[in-house]
Write a protein that holds these residues in place. Sequence first.
Motif, PDB file in Angstrom:
ATOM      1  N   ALA A  94      -4.931   5.786  -9.559  1.00 15.31           N
ATOM      2  CA  ALA A  94      -4.430   6.870 -10.400  1.00 15.31           C
ATOM      3  C   ALA A  94      -3.152   6.483 -11.136  1.00 15.31           C
ATOM      4  N   LEU A  95      -2.597   5.300 -10.824  1.00 10.10           N
ATOM      5  CA  LEU A  95      -1.357   4.842 -11.452  1.00 10.10           C
ATOM      6  C   LEU A  95      -1.570   3.454 -12.052  1.00 10.10           C
ATOM      7  N   PRO A  96      -2.395   3.354 -13.093  1.00 13.31           N
ATOM      8  CA  PRO A  96      -2.672   2.041 -13.683  1.00 13.31           C
ATOM      9  C   PRO A  96      -1.440   1.453 -14.362  1.00 13.31           C
ATOM     10  N   GLU A  97      -1.463   0.141 -14.508  1.00 10.78           N
ATOM     11  CA  GLU A  97      -0.375  -0.551 -15.198  1.00 10.78           C
ATOM     12  C   GLU A  97      -0.178   0.054 -16.589  1.00 10.78           C
ATOM     13  N   VAL A 122       4.841   1.828 -14.956  1.00 13.25           N
ATOM     14  CA  VAL A 122       4.226   1.170 -13.808  1.00 13.25           C
ATOM     15  C   VAL A 122       3.867  -0.271 -14.181  1.00 13.25           C
ATOM     16  N   VAL A 123       4.326  -1.204 -13.354  1.00 11.87           N
ATOM     17  CA  VAL A 123       4.036  -2.623 -13.549  1.00 11.87           C
ATOM     18  C   VAL A 123       2.898  -3.074 -12.642  1.00 11.87           C
ATOM     19  N   ALA A 124       2.898  -2.582 -11.427  1.00 11.46           N
ATOM     20  CA  ALA A 124       1.854  -2.942 -10.466  1.00 11.46           C
ATOM     21  C   ALA A 124       1.711  -1.829  -9.451  1.00 11.46           C
ATOM     22  N   SER A 125       0.458  -1.562  -9.041  1.00  8.48           N
ATOM     23  CA  SER A 125       0.206  -0.483  -8.093  1.00  8.48           C
ATOM     24  C   SER A 125      -1.127  -0.736  -7.382  1.00  8.48           C
ATOM     25  N   THR A 126      -1.235  -0.204  -6.169  1.00  5.91           N
ATOM     26  CA  THR A 126      -2.507  -0.228  -5.458  1.00  5.91           C
ATOM     27  C   THR A 126      -3.230   1.114  -5.576  1.00  5.91           C
ATOM     28  N   ASP A 127      -2.661   2.043  -6.363  1.00  5.12           N
ATOM     29  CA  ASP A 127      -3.246   3.365  -6.546  1.00  5.12           C
ATOM     30  C   ASP A 127      -3.976   3.414  -7.893  1.00  5.12           C
ATOM     31  N   PRO A 159       3.360  11.046 -13.446  1.00  3.48           N
ATOM     32  CA  PRO A 159       2.943  10.527 -14.753  1.00  3.48           C
ATOM     33  C   PRO A 159       3.284  11.522 -15.859  1.00  3.48           C
ATOM     34  N   VAL A 160       3.707  11.005 -16.995  1.00  5.21           N
ATOM     35  CA  VAL A 160       4.075  11.873 -18.109  1.00  5.21           C
ATOM     36  C   VAL A 160       3.693  11.189 -19.415  1.00  5.21           C
ATOM     37  N   THR A 161       3.185  11.965 -20.347  1.00  6.20           N
ATOM     38  CA  THR A 161       2.848  11.464 -21.678  1.00  6.20           C
ATOM     39  C   THR A 161       3.865  12.022 -22.661  1.00  6.20           C
ATOM     40  N   THR A 162       4.559  11.130 -23.373  1.00  8.53           N
ATOM     41  CA  THR A 162       5.619  11.596 -24.257  1.00  8.53           C
ATOM     42  C   THR A 162       5.974  10.534 -25.277  1.00  8.53           C
ATOM     43  N   THR A 163       6.555  10.989 -26.380  1.00 11.13           N
ATOM     44  CA  THR A 163       7.102  10.088 -27.394  1.00 11.13           C
ATOM     45  C   THR A 163       8.629  10.131 -27.401  1.00 11.13           C
ATOM     46  N   LEU A 164       9.230  10.807 -26.431  1.00 11.46           N
ATOM     47  CA  LEU A 164      10.687  10.914 -26.387  1.00 11.46           C
ATOM     48  C   LEU A 164      11.329   9.543 -26.160  1.00 11.46           C
ATOM     49  N   ALA A 165      12.506   9.344 -26.724  1.00 11.10           N
ATOM     50  CA  ALA A 165      13.271   8.122 -26.473  1.00 11.10           C
ATOM     51  C   ALA A 165      13.625   8.053 -24.991  1.00 11.10           C
ATOM     52  N   TRP A 166      13.774   6.828 -24.484  1.00 11.48           N
ATOM     53  CA  TRP A 166      14.023   6.664 -23.053  1.00 11.48           C
ATOM     54  C   TRP A 166      15.285   7.383 -22.603  1.00 11.48           C
ATOM     55  N   GLU A 167      16.343   7.347 -23.405  1.00 10.69           N
ATOM     56  CA  GLU A 167      17.578   7.993 -22.961  1.00 10.69           C
ATOM     57  C   GLU A 167      17.433   9.508 -22.864  1.00 10.69           C
ATOM     58  N   ASP A 216       0.832  -1.204   0.000  1.00 17.09           N
ATOM     59  CA  ASP A 216       0.000   0.000   0.000  1.00 17.09           C
ATOM     60  C   ASP A 216       0.870   1.260   0.000  1.00 17.09           C
ATOM     61  N   GLY A 217       0.521   2.181  -0.885  1.00 14.77           N
ATOM     62  CA  GLY A 217       1.234   3.449  -0.947  1.00 14.77           C
ATOM     63  C   GLY A 217       2.478   3.417  -1.807  1.00 14.77           C
ATOM     64  N   TRP A 218       2.798   2.258  -2.369  1.00 11.19           N
ATOM     65  CA  TRP A 218       4.005   2.110  -3.190  1.00 11.19           C
ATOM     66  C   TRP A 218       3.639   1.420  -4.500  1.00 11.19           C
ATOM     67  N   SER A 219       4.377   1.733  -5.570  1.00  6.57           N
ATOM     68  CA  SER A 219       4.151   1.110  -6.873  1.00  6.57           C
ATOM     69  C   SER A 219       5.449   0.523  -7.407  1.00  6.57           C
ATOM     70  N   LEU A 220       5.305  -0.574  -8.135  1.00  2.00           N
ATOM     71  CA  LEU A 220       6.462  -1.204  -8.775  1.00  2.00           C
ATOM     72  C   LEU A 220       6.610  -0.635 -10.176  1.00  2.00           C
ATOM     73  N   VAL A 221       7.820  -0.158 -10.476  1.00  2.00           N
ATOM     74  CA  VAL A 221       8.107   0.484 -11.757  1.00  2.00           C
ATOM     75  C   VAL A 221       9.213  -0.293 -12.478  1.00  2.00           C
ATOM     76  N   ARG A 222       8.966  -0.601 -13.729  1.00  2.00           N
ATOM     77  CA  ARG A 222      10.025  -1.152 -14.570  1.00  2.00           C
ATOM     78  C   ARG A 222      10.889   0.007 -15.031  1.00  2.00           C
TER      79      ARG A 222
END
Length: 323
Positions: free
Chosen positions: A75-78, A68-73, A110-118, A27-33
């Motif tokens: 507002a932060l869907p997979e 985001v891979v997994a979350s209980t929030d 959260p951010v919406t973008t088409t920028l390359a990861w680097e 709870d309160g934490w999300s797993l991020v790849r």
Amino acid sequence: MRAAVCVRAGGPEVLEIRDVPVPAVRDGWSLVRVMGAGLNRSELRTRQGHSPGVRFPRVLGIECVGVVVASTDPALPEGTTVAAVMGEMGREFDGGYAEYVLLPDALLMPVTTTLAWEVLAALPETYLTAQGAFDALGIRPGETLLIRGGTSSVGLAAASIAHGHGVEIAATTRRPEKAGALRAAGVDHVLLDDGGSPITPWPAGPSHVLDLVGASTVVDSLRLVRRGGTVCVAGSLGGWLIRDFEPIAMIPSGTRLTAFHSNDAKGSAGAAVLERVVREVETGVYQPHVDRVFGLDDIAAAHQYMEDNRAAGKVVMLPRGTS
């Protein structure tokens, strides 16, 4: 998962690539790849043992971008693309030098973008700091700016921002071979830092100074800036403390001294600013400079590269390599 674990204080060799368990969501934490992480000199100092309270072993990394891979929030869907910075990442809990990271929901932007990861990975800490300092200075188009510590990643980001807003820029560097990087970022006047007070192209002084060197140059920056101008301190390359500082004697009448700390741009406080930065990068107004990209396996080499002061711009790590 694979992670770069700092096993003790020391040189780059104390960063060991290990297989460790993927953290469990709570709870309160999300797993991020993690798709990318900008590297910072504060991580170098933590690795060296200069961050009080940090216990080893620890996965370093005060920033990252990913999915985001997994979350209980709700507002932060997979699948949500997010960025995170500061908030004790890589200090009190494990940070971005890994394939996955468990982060407090409050830190995720959260951010919406088409920028390359680097490219996206080069923005959070560096550009949030530079944008925050630029906003704190209150610079307007047509004014002048001196950046001290110009070839740091924040310095180059600040130059890119200022150039995008029509500001005339001078910037200092101790290494002549980095002058090209400054000009590419939009710097109009490259000043070689020989340890003394730089001679700026403006007889009355610049209207604003962004001091990324810190304590050792702040008093000189206050002497350099145009009377009634503003000095913003947003770096500590030259130390944290100004000894024997006398504000009335050392701050000229009408001149302003302010500061910006990237911790002020974490989580929800930084989300709107990061979106603004991303839009400016996508439209070409800001031109971020990624100096070099390393894979996770080469994290020790990346730290040596930073320690040798070879970078002119942002150093980025991609956990799954550059291919």
